[in-house]
Design a protein around this motif. Structure first.
Motif, PDB file in Angstrom:
ATOM      1  N   SER A  49       0.829  -1.217   0.000  1.00 49.53           N
ATOM      2  CA  SER A  49       0.000   0.000   0.000  1.00 49.53           C
ATOM      3  C   SER A  49       0.861   1.264   0.000  1.00 49.53           C
ATOM      4  CB  SER A  49      -0.979  -0.008   1.171  1.00 49.53           C
ATOM      5  OG  SER A  49      -0.288  -0.095   2.373  1.00 49.53           O
ATOM      6  N   GLU A  50       2.096   1.183   0.525  1.00 50.09           N
ATOM      7  CA  GLU A  50       2.905   2.418   0.519  1.00 50.09           C
ATOM      8  C   GLU A  50       3.316   2.858  -0.893  1.00 50.09           C
ATOM      9  OE1 GLU A  50       4.380  -0.284   2.670  1.00 50.09           O
ATOM     10  OE2 GLU A  50       6.547  -0.126   2.303  1.00 50.09           O
ATOM     11  N   ASP A  51       3.204   1.959  -1.869  1.00 53.14           N
ATOM     12  CA  ASP A  51       3.548   2.323  -3.250  1.00 53.14           C
ATOM     13  C   ASP A  51       2.331   2.720  -4.080  1.00 53.14           C
ATOM     14  OD1 ASP A  51       6.275   1.967  -2.956  1.00 53.14           O
ATOM     15  OD2 ASP A  51       6.100  -0.205  -3.233  1.00 53.14           O
ATOM     16  N   ILE A  52       1.174   2.798  -3.422  1.00 56.22           N
ATOM     17  CA  ILE A  52      -0.051   3.181  -4.126  1.00 56.22           C
ATOM     18  C   ILE A  52      -0.479   4.583  -3.685  1.00 56.22           C
ATOM     19  CG2 ILE A  52      -2.460   2.545  -4.601  1.00 56.22           C
ATOM     20  CD1 ILE A  52      -1.692  -0.346  -3.802  1.00 56.22           C
ATOM     21  N   PHE A  53      -0.723   5.456  -4.653  1.00 59.72           N
ATOM     22  CA  PHE A  53      -1.123   6.842  -4.376  1.00 59.72           C
ATOM     23  C   PHE A  53      -2.447   7.129  -5.077  1.00 59.72           C
ATOM     24  CE2 PHE A  53       3.293   6.565  -3.579  1.00 59.72           C
ATOM     25  CZ  PHE A  53       3.606   7.530  -2.639  1.00 59.72           C
ATOM     26  N   VAL A  54      -3.208   8.045  -4.495  1.00 61.84           N
ATOM     27  CA  VAL A  54      -4.458   8.468  -5.127  1.00 61.84           C
ATOM     28  C   VAL A  54      -4.373   9.973  -5.367  1.00 61.84           C
ATOM     29  CG1 VAL A  54      -6.970   8.662  -4.861  1.00 61.84           C
ATOM     30  CG2 VAL A  54      -5.774   6.664  -3.936  1.00 61.84           C
ATOM     31  N   VAL A  55      -4.705  10.417  -6.579  1.00 64.75           N
ATOM     32  CA  VAL A  55      -4.804  11.854  -6.839  1.00 64.75           C
ATOM     33  C   VAL A  55      -6.281  12.189  -6.945  1.00 64.75           C
ATOM     34  CG1 VAL A  55      -4.169  13.770  -8.346  1.00 64.75           C
ATOM     35  CG2 VAL A  55      -2.631  11.807  -8.133  1.00 64.75           C
ATOM     36  N   THR A  56      -6.752  13.046  -6.039  1.00 69.31           N
ATOM     37  CA  THR A  56      -8.186  13.348  -6.012  1.00 69.31           C
ATOM     38  C   THR A  56      -8.425  14.789  -5.565  1.00 69.31           C
ATOM     39  OG1 THR A  56     -10.328  12.503  -5.269  1.00 69.31           O
ATOM     40  CG2 THR A  56      -8.564  12.494  -3.639  1.00 69.31           C
ATOM     41  N   GLU A  62     -11.701  12.599   2.818  1.00 66.71           N
ATOM     42  CA  GLU A  62     -12.211  11.730   3.897  1.00 66.71           C
ATOM     43  C   GLU A  62     -12.782  10.428   3.346  1.00 66.71           C
ATOM     44  OE1 GLU A  62     -12.558  15.209   4.771  1.00 66.71           O
ATOM     45  OE2 GLU A  62     -10.797  14.635   5.968  1.00 66.71           O
ATOM     46  N   GLU A  63     -13.624  10.584   2.324  1.00 73.67           N
ATOM     47  CA  GLU A  63     -14.275   9.400   1.754  1.00 73.67           C
ATOM     48  C   GLU A  63     -13.222   8.445   1.157  1.00 73.67           C
ATOM     49  OE1 GLU A  63     -17.846   9.136   1.440  1.00 73.67           O
ATOM     50  OE2 GLU A  63     -17.788   7.184   0.420  1.00 73.67           O
ATOM     51  N   THR A  64     -12.181   9.004   0.541  1.00 75.89           N
ATOM     52  CA  THR A  64     -11.112   8.177  -0.036  1.00 75.89           C
ATOM     53  C   THR A  64     -10.415   7.382   1.073  1.00 75.89           C
ATOM     54  OG1 THR A  64     -10.768   9.793  -1.794  1.00 75.89           O
ATOM     55  CG2 THR A  64      -8.989   8.226  -1.422  1.00 75.89           C
ATOM     56  N   LEU A  65     -10.114   8.057   2.178  1.00 78.46           N
ATOM     57  CA  LEU A  65      -9.429   7.365   3.277  1.00 78.46           C
ATOM     58  C   LEU A  65     -10.346   6.349   3.970  1.00 78.46           C
ATOM     59  CD1 LEU A  65      -7.346  10.340   4.669  1.00 78.46           C
ATOM     60  CD2 LEU A  65      -6.411   8.208   3.753  1.00 78.46           C
ATOM     61  N   ARG A  66     -11.642   6.652   3.981  1.00 78.51           N
ATOM     62  CA  ARG A  66     -12.592   5.681   4.549  1.00 78.51           C
ATOM     63  C   ARG A  66     -12.627   4.413   3.690  1.00 78.51           C
ATOM     64  NH1 ARG A  66     -16.087   9.496   6.361  1.00 78.51           N
ATOM     65  NH2 ARG A  66     -17.114   9.763   4.364  1.00 78.51           N
ATOM     66  N   GLU A  67     -12.606   4.603   2.378  1.00 83.81           N
ATOM     67  CA  GLU A  67     -12.637   3.459   1.469  1.00 83.81           C
ATOM     68  C   GLU A  67     -11.318   2.683   1.474  1.00 83.81           C
ATOM     69  OE1 GLU A  67     -15.066   2.107  -0.688  1.00 83.81           O
ATOM     70  OE2 GLU A  67     -16.317   3.278   0.644  1.00 83.81           O
ATOM     71  N   LEU A  68     -10.209   3.410   1.665  1.00 84.61           N
ATOM     72  CA  LEU A  68      -8.890   2.780   1.583  1.00 84.61           C
ATOM     73  C   LEU A  68      -8.118   3.008   2.884  1.00 84.61           C
ATOM     74  CD1 LEU A  68      -7.989   4.206  -1.973  1.00 84.61           C
ATOM     75  CD2 LEU A  68      -9.363   2.190  -1.452  1.00 84.61           C
ATOM     76  N   PRO A  69      -8.596   2.421   3.982  1.00 82.52           N
ATOM     77  CA  PRO A  69      -7.992   2.720   5.286  1.00 82.52           C
ATOM     78  C   PRO A  69      -6.526   2.278   5.386  1.00 82.52           C
ATOM     79  CG  PRO A  69      -9.619   0.942   5.466  1.00 82.52           C
ATOM     80  CD  PRO A  69      -9.724   1.489   4.093  1.00 82.52           C
ATOM     81  N   GLU A  70      -6.095   1.399   4.476  1.00 83.08           N
ATOM     82  CA  GLU A  70      -4.684   0.962   4.491  1.00 83.08           C
ATOM     83  C   GLU A  70      -3.746   2.092   4.075  1.00 83.08           C
ATOM     84  OE1 GLU A  70      -7.156  -0.451   2.828  1.00 83.08           O
ATOM     85  OE2 GLU A  70      -7.042  -2.637   2.823  1.00 83.08           O
ATOM     86  N   LEU A  71      -4.295   3.110   3.413  1.00 85.95           N
ATOM     87  CA  LEU A  71      -3.435   4.168   2.875  1.00 85.95           C
ATOM     88  C   LEU A  71      -3.009   5.149   3.948  1.00 85.95           C
ATOM     89  CD1 LEU A  71      -4.622   5.567  -0.569  1.00 85.95           C
ATOM     90  CD2 LEU A  71      -2.674   4.075  -0.057  1.00 85.95           C
ATOM     91  N   ASN A  72      -1.736   5.497   3.893  1.00 81.13           N
ATOM     92  CA  ASN A  72      -1.222   6.572   4.704  1.00 81.13           C
ATOM     93  C   ASN A  72      -1.765   7.885   4.133  1.00 81.13           C
ATOM     94  OD1 ASN A  72       0.628   8.607   5.644  1.00 81.13           O
ATOM     95  ND2 ASN A  72       2.002   6.914   6.189  1.00 81.13           N
ATOM     96  N   GLU A  73      -2.065   8.859   5.013  1.00 81.80           N
ATOM     97  CA  GLU A  73      -2.635  10.114   4.535  1.00 81.80           C
ATOM     98  C   GLU A  73      -1.779  10.784   3.464  1.00 81.80           C
ATOM     99  OE1 GLU A  73      -4.191  12.200   8.011  1.00 81.80           O
ATOM    100  OE2 GLU A  73      -4.383  13.948   6.668  1.00 81.80           O
ATOM    101  N   LYS A  74      -0.462  10.639   3.588  1.00 81.76           N
ATOM    102  CA  LYS A  74       0.397  11.321   2.612  1.00 81.76           C
ATOM    103  C   LYS A  74       0.336  10.678   1.220  1.00 81.76           C
ATOM    104  CE  LYS A  74       4.982   9.186   2.864  1.00 81.76           C
ATOM    105  NZ  LYS A  74       4.443   7.967   2.288  1.00 81.76           N
ATOM    106  N   ASN A  75      -0.275   9.512   1.125  1.00 79.20           N
ATOM    107  CA  ASN A  75      -0.439   8.871  -0.191  1.00 79.20           C
ATOM    108  C   ASN A  75      -1.699   9.338  -0.918  1.00 79.20           C
ATOM    109  OD1 ASN A  75       1.671   7.407   0.961  1.00 79.20           O
ATOM    110  ND2 ASN A  75       1.201   5.635  -0.309  1.00 79.20           N
ATOM    111  N   VAL A  76      -2.453  10.222  -0.268  1.00 76.30           N
ATOM    112  CA  VAL A  76      -3.612  10.813  -0.947  1.00 76.30           C
ATOM    113  C   VAL A  76      -3.223  12.243  -1.325  1.00 76.30           C
ATOM    114  CG1 VAL A  76      -6.058  11.390  -0.764  1.00 76.30           C
ATOM    115  CG2 VAL A  76      -5.158   9.373   0.401  1.00 76.30           C
ATOM    116  N   LEU A  77      -3.022  12.455  -2.612  1.00 78.86           N
ATOM    117  CA  LEU A  77      -2.571  13.758  -3.099  1.00 78.86           C
ATOM    118  C   LEU A  77      -3.796  14.577  -3.487  1.00 78.86           C
ATOM    119  CD1 LEU A  77       0.317  12.457  -5.378  1.00 78.86           C
ATOM    120  CD2 LEU A  77       0.421  13.066  -2.940  1.00 78.86           C
TER     121      LEU A  77
END
Ligand code: GDD
Ligand code: MG
Length: 334
Positions: A49-56, A62-77
């Motif tokens: 999961s540390e190699d996966i990023f979301v650009v949104t 919030e909704e992105t992190l709720r759906e993908l709780p494995e993601l570190n906040e810094k991986n959501v750009l």
């Protein structure tokens, strides 16, 4: 490798399931998981999961992190304003190391088979590493769809890896028909592979304004993003790079794929509901129904009926894209 999920979209074409607060990537269309969750799990099959990023967009954080709780906040750009996919691809690519391969993919496509998907993805990574270009995934076209990009395949360099002769984003119907008849064209799946340094080189060459504004950006610095993003030109990666670059390659996709463009594409995947227990037809056929209620249809053909808590849609298939009108009427009526 870094995987970048693009999740900026709106969901107008899926009313009454979608609303502006719940765009397409958050919809549960095919299972009890949202499309973005399905995309993420498809990647987790082989990636950490540390190699996966979301650009949104900021409002979807919030909704992105709720759906993908494995993601570190810094991986959501987070983009303060939408500038289409060229800037979003740039932002995502910035997180990679110099010559590292980046895999960019949309959040909201339907790809049922992970193994087959990864077989093609591994070929894509290999092609990006070995040919130093922008690598697309080509889908065998089945109709003259004008909502896609078309890839003209050139020389086959290795099994299923081809140099691209030309790329044409969203041609008109006449041109799309010519492409389909010629047999040498693929649909662009909207997923790409490149090494960071090659991408930056090509962006500098063909989109110097975006390059100059973004090259020093820190993708996690909110203040910096707020300053730069509103000044960026809105352009998709297809027009910005794929149509222009002379270093585009394509690999043949070997998996079932749909970009889930509207309710008709869902119907194409799931089939009509004509023989289902709760659907009762009189002098009717080709009816697609999403509801548990008993539904009676008399004297109609090629009809889509969607029943959700948010509303009830009854539409003719060939007018399905006009449901955008409903969304704008709803907005006006508050
Ligand atoms: N972060 C971010 N920011 N994501 C965005 C933005 C943006 O401003 N705009 C679009 N996206 C996301 C969408 O959510 C979607 O996941 C993906 O980027 C592609 O954008 P679309 O707007 O859906 O593109 P398209 O469907 O018209 O065309 C693209 O995809 C086709 C295949 O589905 C092109 O690449 C075509 O060539 C391709 O055939
Ligand atoms: Mg799309």
């Amino acid at each position: 490798m870094k995987a970048i999920i693009l999740a900026g979209g709106s969901g107008e074409r899926f009313w009454p399931l979608s609303t502006s607060k719940k765009p397409k990537q958050f919809l549960k269309i095919f299972s009890d998981k949202s499309l973005i969750r399905e995309t993420f799990e498809r990647l987790l099959f082989k990636l950490k999961s540390e190699d996966i990023f979301v650009v949104t967009a900021e409002r979807y954080k919030e909704e992105t992190l709720r759906e993908l709780p494995e993601l570190n906040e810094k991986n959501v750009l987070l983009e303060p304003v939408a500038r289409n996919t060229a800037p979003a691809c740039f932002l995502g690519t910035l997180v990679a190391n110099d010559e590292e391969v980046v895999f960019v993919l949309p959040a909201d496509h339907y790809i049922p088979n992970k193994e087959k998907f990864w077989k093609t993805v591994e070929k894509g990574i290999y092609a990006a590493e070995n040919y130093n270009g922008l690598v697309t995934m080509g889908i065998n076209p089945t109709r003259p769809e004008t909502g896609y990009g078309y890839i003209e395949a050139g020389e086959e360099l290795e099994e299923n890896i081809m140099k691209v002769k030309s790329f044409r984003e969203k041609p008109n119907m006449e041109t799309a028909l010519e492409y389909i008849e010629s047999g040498n064209y693929y649909w662009n799946s909207g997923m790409f592979f490149w090494k960071k340094d090659i991408f930056l080189e090509e962006m500098r060459k063909y989109n110097e304004d975006i390059y100059n504004s973004m090259i020093e950006l820190d993708p996690n610095n909110t203040e910096h993003l707020h300053r730069v993003y509103p000044t960026l030109r809105k352009i998709s990666i297809d027009y910005a790079l794929m149509e222009k670059s002379e270093r585009v390659y394509t690999i043949k996709a070997e998996y079932e794929w749909s970009d889930v463009g509207n309710w008709v594409s869902v119907r194409e995947m799931e089939g009509y509901s004509d023989n289902e227990k709760n659907v009762h037809l009189v002098d009717s056929k080709n009816v697609f129904v999403k509801t548990d209620k008993n539904v009676g249809v008399v004297g109609l053909e090629n009809i889509i009926i969607i029943d959700t808590k948010n509303g009830l849609l009854v539409a003719k298939e060939d007018k399905i894209n006009d449901i955008r009108e409903i969304v704008s009427q709803l907005k006006k009526k508050g």
